[in-house]
Write a protein that holds these residues in place. Sequence first.
Motif, mmCIF file in Angstrom:
data_model
loop_
_atom_site.group_PDB
_atom_site.id
_atom_site.type_symbol
_atom_site.label_atom_id
_atom_site.label_comp_id
_atom_site.label_asym_id
_atom_site.label_seq_id
_atom_site.Cartn_x
_atom_site.Cartn_y
_atom_site.Cartn_z
ATOM 1 N N ALA A 38 44.025 27.158 39.175
ATOM 2 C CA ALA A 38 44.375 27.912 40.379
ATOM 3 C C ALA A 38 45.454 28.930 40.032
ATOM 4 N N ARG A 39 45.265 30.174 40.497
ATOM 5 C CA ARG A 39 46.229 31.227 40.179
ATOM 6 C C ARG A 39 46.766 31.892 41.427
ATOM 7 N N GLY A 40 46.654 31.246 42.537
ATOM 8 C CA GLY A 40 47.119 31.869 43.769
ATOM 9 C C GLY A 40 46.009 32.642 44.439
ATOM 10 N N PRO A 41 46.349 33.458 45.432
ATOM 11 C CA PRO A 41 45.309 34.191 46.175
ATOM 12 C C PRO A 41 44.673 35.287 45.327
ATOM 13 N N VAL A 42 43.418 35.115 45.004
ATOM 14 C CA VAL A 42 42.658 36.116 44.258
ATOM 15 C C VAL A 42 41.278 36.238 44.892
ATOM 16 N N GLY A 43 40.635 37.345 44.642
ATOM 17 C CA GLY A 43 39.295 37.560 45.173
ATOM 18 C C GLY A 43 38.227 36.899 44.315
ATOM 19 N N LEU A 44 37.000 37.026 44.742
ATOM 20 C CA LEU A 44 35.871 36.427 44.038
ATOM 21 C C LEU A 44 35.782 36.888 42.594
ATOM 22 N N GLU A 45 36.029 38.177 42.351
ATOM 23 C CA GLU A 45 35.926 38.706 40.983
ATOM 24 C C GLU A 45 36.912 38.016 40.040
ATOM 25 N N TYR A 50 31.628 34.040 33.440
ATOM 26 C CA TYR A 50 30.284 34.384 33.014
ATOM 27 C C TYR A 50 29.892 33.584 31.784
ATOM 28 N N LYS A 51 28.616 33.413 31.623
ATOM 29 C CA LYS A 51 28.075 32.776 30.428
ATOM 30 C C LYS A 51 27.146 33.791 29.778
ATOM 31 N N TYR A 52 27.431 34.112 28.522
ATOM 32 C CA TYR A 52 26.633 35.082 27.797
ATOM 33 C C TYR A 52 25.704 34.354 26.846
ATOM 34 N N LYS A 53 24.418 34.675 26.927
ATOM 35 C CA LYS A 53 23.407 34.062 26.061
ATOM 36 C C LYS A 53 22.873 35.138 25.132
#
Length: 77
Positions: A38-45, A50-53
Motif C-alpha cells: 500500500a502506498r497511500g491514495p493512488v489511481g488505478l494506473e 503487468y506480466k510480459y510474455k
Amino acid sequence: MERVDAAGVYHNASTRFADGFRYGFGAELGISTDKLHARGPVGLEGLTTYKYKLIGKGQIVANYVTGEKTFKHRKIS
C-alpha cells in the motif's frame, strides 16, 4: 507461462531480454524484488502491474547488440 508468478516469462528466448530498454520503455529507474504494498491514495494506473510474455524462436541478445537484428516495438491492446 500462465502459472509462473513473475513479471516476465520467457519461452525459447534468452532471459537477458528482461530489460526496460528491450521492452521499449527506455532506461530502468529502479528494481524491486519485493511484493507490492500500500502506498497511500493512488489511481488505478499506479496500482496496476503487468506480466510480459516473450515467446521466441531461440533469439539471443547478442544478435541485437551487434546490430544483426533490430527491435520492432509495437503497442499491444
